[in-house]
Structures are given as C-alpha cells and as structure tokens.
Design a protein around this motif. Structure first.
Motif, PDB file in Angstrom:
ATOM      1  N   ILE A  15      36.698 -19.321 -41.121  1.00 44.88           N
ATOM      2  CA  ILE A  15      37.913 -19.505 -40.336  1.00 44.88           C
ATOM      3  C   ILE A  15      39.123 -19.716 -41.233  1.00 44.88           C
ATOM      4  O   ILE A  15      40.247 -19.342 -40.885  1.00 44.88           O
ATOM      5  N   ALA A  16      38.913 -20.306 -42.416  1.00 44.70           N
ATOM      6  CA  ALA A  16      40.023 -20.480 -43.350  1.00 44.70           C
ATOM      7  C   ALA A  16      40.406 -19.153 -43.990  1.00 44.70           C
ATOM      8  O   ALA A  16      41.587 -18.854 -44.191  1.00 44.70           O
ATOM      9  N   GLU A  17      39.408 -18.330 -44.297  1.00 39.90           N
ATOM     10  CA  GLU A  17      39.686 -17.057 -44.958  1.00 39.90           C
ATOM     11  C   GLU A  17      40.410 -16.076 -44.046  1.00 39.90           C
ATOM     12  O   GLU A  17      41.240 -15.288 -44.510  1.00 39.90           O
ATOM     13  N   VAL A  18      40.131 -16.106 -42.743  1.00 43.99           N
ATOM     14  CA  VAL A  18      40.759 -15.133 -41.847  1.00 43.99           C
ATOM     15  C   VAL A  18      42.116 -15.610 -41.342  1.00 43.99           C
ATOM     16  O   VAL A  18      42.748 -14.910 -40.536  1.00 43.99           O
ATOM     17  N   THR A  19      42.598 -16.775 -41.802  1.00 44.42           N
ATOM     18  CA  THR A  19      43.969 -17.157 -41.442  1.00 44.42           C
ATOM     19  C   THR A  19      44.979 -16.142 -41.968  1.00 44.42           C
ATOM     20  O   THR A  19      46.109 -16.086 -41.476  1.00 44.42           O
ATOM     21  N   GLY A  20      44.556 -15.321 -42.936  1.00 42.61           N
ATOM     22  CA  GLY A  20      45.439 -14.259 -43.419  1.00 42.61           C
ATOM     23  C   GLY A  20      45.829 -13.271 -42.345  1.00 42.61           C
ATOM     24  O   GLY A  20      46.777 -12.478 -42.539  1.00 42.61           O
ATOM     25  N   LEU A  21      45.151 -13.299 -41.193  1.00 35.47           N
ATOM     26  CA  LEU A  21      45.563 -12.439 -40.083  1.00 35.47           C
ATOM     27  C   LEU A  21      46.972 -12.753 -39.606  1.00 35.47           C
ATOM     28  O   LEU A  21      47.620 -11.914 -38.958  1.00 35.47           O
ATOM     29  N   VAL A  22      47.465 -13.959 -39.899  1.00 33.31           N
ATOM     30  CA  VAL A  22      48.800 -14.329 -39.449  1.00 33.31           C
ATOM     31  C   VAL A  22      49.886 -13.665 -40.298  1.00 33.31           C
ATOM     32  O   VAL A  22      51.070 -13.693 -39.934  1.00 33.31           O
ATOM     33  N   LEU A  23      49.487 -13.039 -41.403  1.00 35.25           N
ATOM     34  CA  LEU A  23      50.441 -12.386 -42.300  1.00 35.25           C
ATOM     35  C   LEU A  23      50.489 -10.899 -41.969  1.00 35.25           C
ATOM     36  O   LEU A  23      49.482 -10.196 -42.086  1.00 35.25           O
ATOM     37  N   ASP A  24      51.646 -10.424 -41.572  1.00 38.50           N
ATOM     38  CA  ASP A  24      51.755  -9.036 -41.120  1.00 38.50           C
ATOM     39  C   ASP A  24      52.422  -8.134 -42.141  1.00 38.50           C
ATOM     40  O   ASP A  24      52.693  -6.962 -41.859  1.00 38.50           O
ATOM     41  N   ASP A  25      52.701  -8.625 -43.332  1.00 40.36           N
ATOM     42  CA  ASP A  25      53.415  -7.823 -44.320  1.00 40.36           C
ATOM     43  C   ASP A  25      52.778  -7.958 -45.702  1.00 40.36           C
ATOM     44  O   ASP A  25      53.444  -8.244 -46.686  1.00 40.36           O
ATOM     45  N   VAL A  26      51.470  -7.745 -45.730  1.00 47.97           N
ATOM     46  CA  VAL A  26      50.732  -7.713 -46.982  1.00 47.97           C
ATOM     47  C   VAL A  26      50.250  -6.282 -47.209  1.00 47.97           C
ATOM     48  O   VAL A  26      50.250  -5.457 -46.275  1.00 47.97           O
ATOM     49  N   PRO A  27      49.833  -5.936 -48.421  1.00 46.82           N
ATOM     50  CA  PRO A  27      49.348  -4.572 -48.670  1.00 46.82           C
ATOM     51  C   PRO A  27      48.210  -4.182 -47.731  1.00 46.82           C
ATOM     52  O   PRO A  27      47.412  -5.023 -47.289  1.00 46.82           O
ATOM     53  N   GLU A  28      48.130  -2.897 -47.425  1.00 47.76           N
ATOM     54  CA  GLU A  28      47.171  -2.423 -46.428  1.00 47.76           C
ATOM     55  C   GLU A  28      45.740  -2.750 -46.815  1.00 47.76           C
ATOM     56  O   GLU A  28      44.932  -3.144 -45.960  1.00 47.76           O
ATOM     57  N   ASP A  29      45.388  -2.613 -48.100  1.00 46.17           N
ATOM     58  CA  ASP A  29      44.015  -2.882 -48.498  1.00 46.17           C
ATOM     59  C   ASP A  29      43.673  -4.368 -48.358  1.00 46.17           C
ATOM     60  O   ASP A  29      42.535  -4.723 -48.010  1.00 46.17           O
ATOM     61  N   VAL A  30      44.645  -5.236 -48.594  1.00 43.05           N
ATOM     62  CA  VAL A  30      44.449  -6.673 -48.413  1.00 43.05           C
ATOM     63  C   VAL A  30      44.225  -6.974 -46.937  1.00 43.05           C
ATOM     64  O   VAL A  30      43.307  -7.713 -46.561  1.00 43.05           O
ATOM     65  N   ASP A  31      45.064  -6.401 -46.097  1.00 45.78           N
ATOM     66  CA  ASP A  31      44.946  -6.633 -44.665  1.00 45.78           C
ATOM     67  C   ASP A  31      43.599  -6.149 -44.142  1.00 45.78           C
ATOM     68  O   ASP A  31      42.955  -6.798 -43.308  1.00 45.78           O
ATOM     69  N   GLU A  32      43.135  -5.008 -44.640  1.00 48.63           N
ATOM     70  CA  GLU A  32      41.862  -4.458 -44.186  1.00 48.63           C
ATOM     71  C   GLU A  32      40.705  -5.384 -44.540  1.00 48.63           C
ATOM     72  O   GLU A  32      39.763  -5.551 -43.756  1.00 48.63           O
ATOM     73  N   ARG A  33      40.773  -6.013 -45.701  1.00 46.23           N
ATOM     74  CA  ARG A  33      39.680  -6.889 -46.113  1.00 46.23           C
ATOM     75  C   ARG A  33      39.649  -8.165 -45.257  1.00 46.23           C
ATOM     76  O   ARG A  33      38.575  -8.685 -44.946  1.00 46.23           O
ATOM     77  N   VAL A  34      40.826  -8.642 -44.879  1.00 42.37           N
ATOM     78  CA  VAL A  34      40.857  -9.791 -43.979  1.00 42.37           C
ATOM     79  C   VAL A  34      40.325  -9.394 -42.608  1.00 42.37           C
ATOM     80  O   VAL A  34      39.541 -10.134 -41.982  1.00 42.37           O
ATOM     81  N   GLU A  35      40.723  -8.218 -42.141  1.00 41.93           N
ATOM     82  CA  GLU A  35      40.213  -7.729 -40.857  1.00 41.93           C
ATOM     83  C   GLU A  35      38.693  -7.578 -40.892  1.00 41.93           C
ATOM     84  O   GLU A  35      37.994  -7.950 -39.937  1.00 41.93           O
ATOM     85  N   ASP A  36      38.179  -7.062 -42.000  1.00 42.98           N
ATOM     86  CA  ASP A  36      36.731  -6.888 -42.122  1.00 42.98           C
ATOM     87  C   ASP A  36      36.027  -8.237 -42.123  1.00 42.98           C
ATOM     88  O   ASP A  36      34.924  -8.362 -41.560  1.00 42.98           O
ATOM     89  N   ARG A  37      36.641  -9.229 -42.755  1.00 42.17           N
ATOM     90  CA  ARG A  37      36.033 -10.562 -42.786  1.00 42.17           C
ATOM     91  C   ARG A  37      35.953 -11.137 -41.375  1.00 42.17           C
ATOM     92  O   ARG A  37      34.955 -11.753 -41.001  1.00 42.17           O
ATOM     93  N   PHE A  38      37.010 -10.937 -40.594  1.00 44.44           N
ATOM     94  CA  PHE A  38      36.988 -11.407 -39.209  1.00 44.44           C
ATOM     95  C   PHE A  38      35.905 -10.683 -38.424  1.00 44.44           C
ATOM     96  O   PHE A  38      35.098 -11.319 -37.724  1.00 44.44           O
ATOM     97  N   ALA A  39      35.870  -9.370 -38.544  1.00 40.62           N
ATOM     98  CA  ALA A  39      34.916  -8.579 -37.773  1.00 40.62           C
ATOM     99  C   ALA A  39      33.480  -8.925 -38.141  1.00 40.62           C
ATOM    100  O   ALA A  39      32.585  -8.926 -37.285  1.00 40.62           O
ATOM    101  N   GLY A  40      33.244  -9.238 -39.404  1.00 43.23           N
ATOM    102  CA  GLY A  40      31.900  -9.555 -39.853  1.00 43.23           C
ATOM    103  C   GLY A  40      31.437 -10.936 -39.438  1.00 43.23           C
ATOM    104  O   GLY A  40      30.236 -11.238 -39.540  1.00 43.23           O
TER     105      GLY A  40
END
Length: 825
Positions: A676-701
């Motif tokens: 839950i701490a690692e996916v708080t990055g979902l609140v950031l909407d202006d990070v590089p696409e590859d960074v955002d994808e890894r946070v999204e993958d962490r949430f989905a997993g």
C-alpha cells in the motif's frame, strides 16, 4: 501568531468551560445548531448520542477522557496482545489512569482497586512476618529446594539449596551472575512478587525477562539491603492478564565468586494479608460520558458503580454498596512520596512529573503497608508501598482522583476533593450533554451500508455507524491542552492519549506531525479552533533552517493548511502559518526519511516521504497563489518537479523491484516495503511513463477484491497510504477499484474491533479477525474509516471543499460539511 492558541477552541460547556477557565484555558465551546438529525439508513429514527454508543462485552472500548484534559482513565499498553477489557478489568476492579505532564506519559495501572472484606483494616502487627502472608493464596511459593527449575543466564551462576534457602554463586571470572525460572501467572489475580533475601557477600538484584521481546525489566537494581521486598509487576511492566516471563535473581556487586542467599520468592495478590476478597465475576460497560462496572462475590454480595471525569484534572469512582455485606476494601500503590490529611481523608503522592491525590470516603479508615500487607501504619513512611482503606458497605460511596503538574499538592488535592464531593449523577449528565452537543455537529452520512463488496463478513450498517461516531468521540477525547511547563502554548489533538506514545514535537510529545494532521483535517468540520491550534502547535516548532524536531514523518502540512482554510475560511491563519510552512518544505524535500531519536541515516531516502512531499507541494503552490505570491508558487512548482525526478531515479531498481527505501551512498541494503505504501505513487500523474507503468503493475499484482483490505494488508496498511492511493485511483477514472478498496478497508477496520495505527490481514482471506496493531487506539484508523464512509456517500474532502465522487454504486449525501465557514446543504 496572530491568534491566541485557545481563543477559537470549541466544545464543552458548563463544567468543562468553568474548569478550563480556572486552568488558564479559553473555553472549548460549540454553538448549538438545533437538534441532532437522524443518522443512518433506518429512516432517521436513530439519534447520535452518548447513550446510543454504549458498549458491553469483551470488544468494548475501556478508555475515556474529555477534551483539553491531560487525564485518560484506563490507559492501555499497545505492545501487549491483550485488548482494552483484559488490560483494564479484573476481580479487584482496577482503575487505571494516565496523566500527561512534563512531556511524558505517567501511567498508574491500578491507582485504585475495590474489593470486599470481613474487617475494616488489615490485621494489626504481630511482630512476626510469615512468608508468604497467612491467607494470601500465592500463585507461587518457591523455597529454592528444586534448583533444576532454575537455569543459568549470566556470569556462570549456580543455585545451591541449603537450610536458609537457595544460594546464587557467580563464576570465578564474573562480577555478576543470574539464574532464571520461567513462570506463567494471571497478573490480574497475582500482580505482586515478594522475595526474601537472607544474606549476601556483596549485592543482589531482581529482574523480569520478557521472552517475546527479549527485554529485561529491573524490579530491583543492585542493593545490599536484605529482608523481604515486594514489587508490583503489573505497575512496573504494564503487563496484565495471563502472562509468561522469566524471574532473574542475581548475585552481584563486584567481587568474583560473590554469593546471595534467597530464602523464598512468592507471587501474591495485590494487598494480600487475608484482608480483601476478590470478585467471582465482573462485567463492565462503556459510554463516552462514563464507565460502569458490576462485581459478584461468593457470599452473594454485589458491588456496582461508575467512573467519569469530573473535570480536566479530576475523576471519580462511585460505588453502590447497597447489595453488599461487610466492608469495602479500597487500595492502591504508592509511586512516590506520600502525605495523608486525615481531616479531609486525602492522600497526596508527589512523583517525578506530577502530583496525584485520592480523596477517600469521609468514613474511611486508612492504613499504609508494604504491598504484602504487613505492619500497617496510620501514616505513610518511606517503606510504605501500598495504601489500604476500609469503609462499611452501605449506601453509595465516592472516591475522587486528582492530578496536577509537578509538586502541586494543593492543586491535586483540590481536584480530588471536587470530584469526590460533587454529585456523580449531575457530573455524568454534564458529560453526556457535552457529548450529545458535539455529536449533533458531526457531519451526517445518509447511509452506512457497505458497497461494492461480495462479502460483508457480517458487518452491518449499524456496526459501521457505531464505529463512525465512536471514532469522532475518540478524536475529541484526544484533544490535549496547552502545556506551559514544556513551553507549548497550543492545544492539540494527541496521537493517542490512552497509550504511551510520546515521540512527537518537542513540548507536545503526544502530537505527531502525521497522525495529528489527518485528525485535524476532520475535526475542522466541527471545531476549527482546535484544528488550527493543532497545526500551529506543529508549525511553530519549525526551526530557522526548516527542520521540524521530534520524529520526521511523511507529513502533509501544506495539504492540512489548505484544507483547514477551505473549511473555515480563515485567511489570516493561512497567511500566518504559511511562513513556517515555507521554511519547512525545502527541508522536508531534502530530508525524505524517517528521523527519530535513535535513527538518522543521512543517505537514506524513503518513497513514502518523497510521494507525500510531491503531493504536498501541489498545495503549497495553491496557497501561494491564494496569497498572491506568484514567485513562491513558481518556486514550489519547480521544487515539485525536482522531487518527482528524484522519485523516478531512486525507487525503481533495474531488477524490477519497487523500492520503499534506497540508500544513496550504499550505506545499507535497499529495501522493499508494504504494497500500500509502494502504490501511493498512483497519486502522481506527471512521472515518466515507464515509472507510472511499474506502479500500476504493482497495484494490479496486489489488488484482490475478495481479500482482506483488498489484498493490501499482508504486512501493514496505514490510513495515509490508503488515502493517497484512493485519490490516485479516482484521478485515473478507476472509481470501481477505488470504491472496492475503500469498502474493504472500511469493512476490515470495523471487523478488527480497533482504531489502530496499522492494520494487518489475519490470513489474507476473509477468515479470522483482521489485526489492529502499532499504536492503538489511534486516529489513523478513524481517519480511514471517516473518509471511506463519506466516499460511500458520494463525497470527498481531500481538497478541503466537498466534492462529488462519481462512481457507479456509490452515492448519497453527507449533511453538515462546511466550506469557507458555511454549512453546506
């Protein structure tokens, strides 16, 4: 500051108002807005009130306080596994108290016990000291005749039985040694340990060992004094209930080969001398305005009664003895230098940080003894460790408790007398009116039903509703006053007045710059004065270089300042508190790590801190724009861009892991953390696409709508991380996932039975009760619960102004929310 810290505080009338004024505090008053509205999904028939929140049984809350008081009755120890009932109940009807003074918690685990007796006082001295005392029914009576029960734990020590007991001899190469025996005992029944030291060559010592924590508690440091010594295990350690621990007896003092001979050791009931009789069974009940107890005895006698806070420094126990026979046996431990006024029947005890007082019934006969009950005296002496009082069992009796900071005997005595001599019925009614007035101002959700979940696990709307209003009462009761003795001029919401957490801002160590802020974001809806005072308490501690002393946590100070302004409309406060905020923000961005007394690793960076800083800087920009400071707004925008670059660089390792902690100079090994701490990055909407994808993958997993806490509490879930994750999901138009996560968190907080700092799934599935741990009761659990309930009713307030949550399956209304000082329809 432009505003005095307490001038805006708002709750409590009549008695609270009077006592606050007497203590130098401005009153905490809520303007009444008419009658409370119906609350819940039952057509408005249910009214939020103190009586409606009554709890009984093993899951009930036991602690109680009032706003602007340092005092909490029945404090708990959150390091223990036992719940509040187990820690604060028992056959001697123990009453505990915690009084915060000189930036420290001062817990009295059994400041007052109540039993029955066949005689008024302990037996008169006989000149003999049988050990253990006659009639004491010890849980252990060890004469050291079985040395195999003891094992060497240090210094090559040995235990040899003899005519006088057992002799501990330390090895020839050591100057101190110990042997240990492990015991299991119910400390509610037998909280005392007594040891008889027959003789020694140098010195001796006694410690208890907590095997689970691998921690020692010193009952007796090195001493040469022989004879019988008695110690209150429950008071010294905070333990209660059935407990296993090691008893470590030492020979020590310097000379190699030193010896100490121990004649006997015993575990005793409190105050035992065959004088008092404990209850066969007891029951308790909790309401936010008072506590209740009832005790049944072997001879058919029944004692019942109540406890409540008379004012900010005093409390009272009322004892109904109309169904009892014999004598009421009152007792308690002496933790400092005692004085007794026989005229007023008031005992005062000066301790390290405070003075406590007990005003006994005027007919009481009082004696002072060793804890074992030997040699009772009419006046306390240096060797007195226990007081006892007997009064005929008839009618209704009252015992007053009073407290004061430092060596203020007069203040503590007056508080105790005022509590004892006032009408308890009127006092409880006064507390009840104050709670009812407060609850009438709390924003009212239309519906408390769980939404979007396939399995509610038995949680019904009335369970959620009860938790909601009890949560608000807990925030209210955690409000602490200004503490002049520490230089703190501000009332503030404490992290947990009922527990022993004291690691916050200097001068107000109960105030955490994370927990207290989130609570202030909610309390501002009812009491803007205390919310602003809480934020001021924290921000006025910002140093010239921007550092905030105490624990450095992922604080959201800018968001809190913006929310308080949006709710209350007080722009002067926004202007005043912006200056220390502007000093702190760059320092926080430069020091994104946990800093505490024993932890400060310069090259450590923590993802939770970095995400919170980036989130917070958006609000700093809003504040600067609102104050017409465009250069500052641009400054915060640039700093946020830098923080986001750091986030992308630091926490996404080449091996595919999302790191929670990274060490820039490789001083330690990088670490992953809680999902839950690692996916708080979902609140950031202006990070590089590859960074955002890894946070999204962490949430989905991790996300699993059929698991406890939707899969995010395998290790630990905290409210601020859940809040940021939910905000991020809503911003990404992923409302269904946000709603399911919110409802899973809501359901499992209610199922846990605790308002806790941290939640953990019992087994990941919807099986056993979820675990609430860390500091508890804590405002973190309350904050998550409130936000989830509002979200279920189609409302969010993370930006200050109430906004709609447009998610299919969610919706309703929350009445009573405020914006710019006006109640929204």
């Amino acid at each position: 500051m432009s505003t005095a810290p307490n001038d805006r505080s708002a709750i409590g009338r009549r008695t609270l108002l009077g006592t606050a004024a007497a203590a130098g505090l401005a009153p905490f008053v809520i303007p009444l807005a008419g009658e409370a509205q119906g609350n819940g999904s039952d057509g408005g028939a249910w009214q939020a009130s103190a009586a409606a929140l009554r709890q009984t049984g093993d899951g009930q809350q036991r602690w109680i306080s009032i706003p602007h008081s340092r005092l909490a009755l029945n404090p708990n120890n959150s390091t223990l596994t036992q719940g509040e009932v187990s820690q604060n109940s028992g056959p001697a009807l123990p009453l505990g108290a915690n009084y915060i003074a000189n930036d420290w918690y001062n817990q009295h685990r059994s400041i007052l016990t109540t039993s029955l007796s066949d005689q008024a006082l302990p037996p008169a001295p006989t000149g003999e000291h049988p050990f253990p005392p006659v009639g004491s029914s010890p849980a252990l009576d060890e004469d050291f005749s079985a040395p195999e029960d003891w094992v060497t734990t240090s210094g090559d020590a040995t235990l040899t039985p003899g005519e006088d007991g057992g002799t501990v001899t330390i090895g020839k190469d050591s100057s101190s040694g110990s042997v240990t025996r492990t015991l299991t005992v119910d400390l509610d029944d037998h909280p005392l340990i007594a040891i008889d030291v027959a003789g020694l060559s140098d010195q001796w010592a006694l410690k208890l060992h907590d095997e689970e924590l691998d921690k020692d508690y010193a009952l007796q440091e090195d001493t040469a004094e022989t004879g019988v010594h008695v110690y209150d295990i429950a008071q010294i350690t905070g333990w209660s209930g059935r407990r296993s621990f090691g008893v470590k007896i030492y020979a020590c003092g310097g000379a190699k080969g030193s010896t100490t001979t121990y004649r006997r050791v015993a575990l005793l009931a409190a105050g035992t001398s065959g004088w008092d009789r404990r209850a066969l069974r007891t029951s308790t009940a909790w309401q936010p305005d008072h506590l209740e107890f009832e005790a049944h005895y072997e001879d058919g006698s029944v004692l019942s009664g109540t406890e409540h806070l008379h004012d900010v420094d005093g409390a009272v126990r009322t004892i109904d003895a109309r169904r009892a026979r014999g004598w009421i046996a009152l007792a308690g431990t002496l933790l400092g230098a005692a004085d007794y006024d026989d005229g007023d029947r008031v005992l005062t005890v000066v301790e390290e940080n405070l003075t406590s007082a007990i005003a006994l019934p005027r007919a009481a006969q009082v004696r002072f003894t060793q804890a074992s009950g030997w040699d009772p005296t009419e006046e306390p002496s240096a060797s007195s460790t226990w007081w006892t009082a007997g009064v005929r069992a008839s009618g209704t009796l009252t015992v007053g408790l009073g407290f004061a900071v430092g060596e203020d005997r007069d203040g503590a005595s007056k508080a105790a007398l005022a509590a004892r001599d006032a009408s308890p019925e009127e006092g409880i009614e006064e507390r009840r009116r104050e709670i009812d007035d407060f609850l009438a101002q709390v924003p009212t959700p239309q519906d408390f039903s769980l939404r979007l979940l396939d399995d509610a696990r038995g949680v019904e709307s009335q369970d959620v509703r009860s938790a909601y209003y009890r949560g608000w009462v807990n925030i209210l009761h955690n409000v602490l006053p200004a503490t002049p003795e520490t230089g703190n001029d501000w009332a503030a919401i404490g992290t947990d007045k009922a527990d022993n957490w004291m690691k916050g801002v200097p001068g107000a160590a109960q105030v955490a710059c994370w927990d207290s802020l989130l609570a202030a974001q909610h309390l501002v809806q009812v009491d803007a004065g205390t919310a602003w005072s809480t934020l001021s308490c924290i921000l006025t501690q910002v140093q010239a270089d921007g550092r905030l002393d105490g624990q450095n946590l992922p604080a959201r100070l800018a968001q809190t300042l913006w929310v308080l302004y949006q709710v209350s409309g007080e722009k002067d406060q926004l202007q005043t508190l912006y200056e220390p905020l502007a000093r702190w923000l760059p320092w926080a961005a430069e020091n994104p790590r946990w800093i505490a007394a024993n932890n400060d690793i310069p090259d450590e960076v923590n993802a939770s801190f970095v995400v919170s800083a980036a989130f917070d800087l958006q609000y700093a920009q809003k504040i600067a724009e609102e104050l017409d400071m465009p250069e500052d707004a641009a400054r915060w925008q640039d700093l946020r861009a830098s923080v986001l670059e750091d986030y992308a660089d630091w926490f996404f390792s080449e091996d595919g892991r999302l790191l929670s902690v990274h060490y820039l100079e490789n001083s330690h090994e990088d670490a992953t953390g809680d999902p839950i701490a690692e996916v708080t990055g979902l609140v950031l909407d202006d990070v590089p696409e590859d960074v955002d994808e890894r946070v999204e993958d962490r949430f989905a997993g991790t996300y699993d709508p059929d698991a406890e806490f939707a899969g995010f509490a395998e290790k630990a879930l905290k409210a601020p991380h859940w809040q940021l994750t939910t905000i991020g999901l809503l911003a990404r138009d992923r409302g269904q996932e946000a709603g399911i996560l919110a409802n899973a968190v809501l359901r499992d907080i209610v199922r846990s039975g605790r308002f806790a700092e941290v939640y953990q799934a019992a087994d990941g599935t919807l099986g056993d009760r979820p675990i609430g741990r860390g500091v508890w009761p804590s405002t973190f659990g309350i904050d998550a619960l409130i936000d989830a309930i509002w979200m279920n009713n189609g409302v969010r307030t993370d930006d200050g102004k109430p906004a709609a949550v447009d998610v299919e399956g969610l919706g309703g209304h929350v009445s009573g929310l405020r914006h710019l000082g006006e109640v929204q329809k």
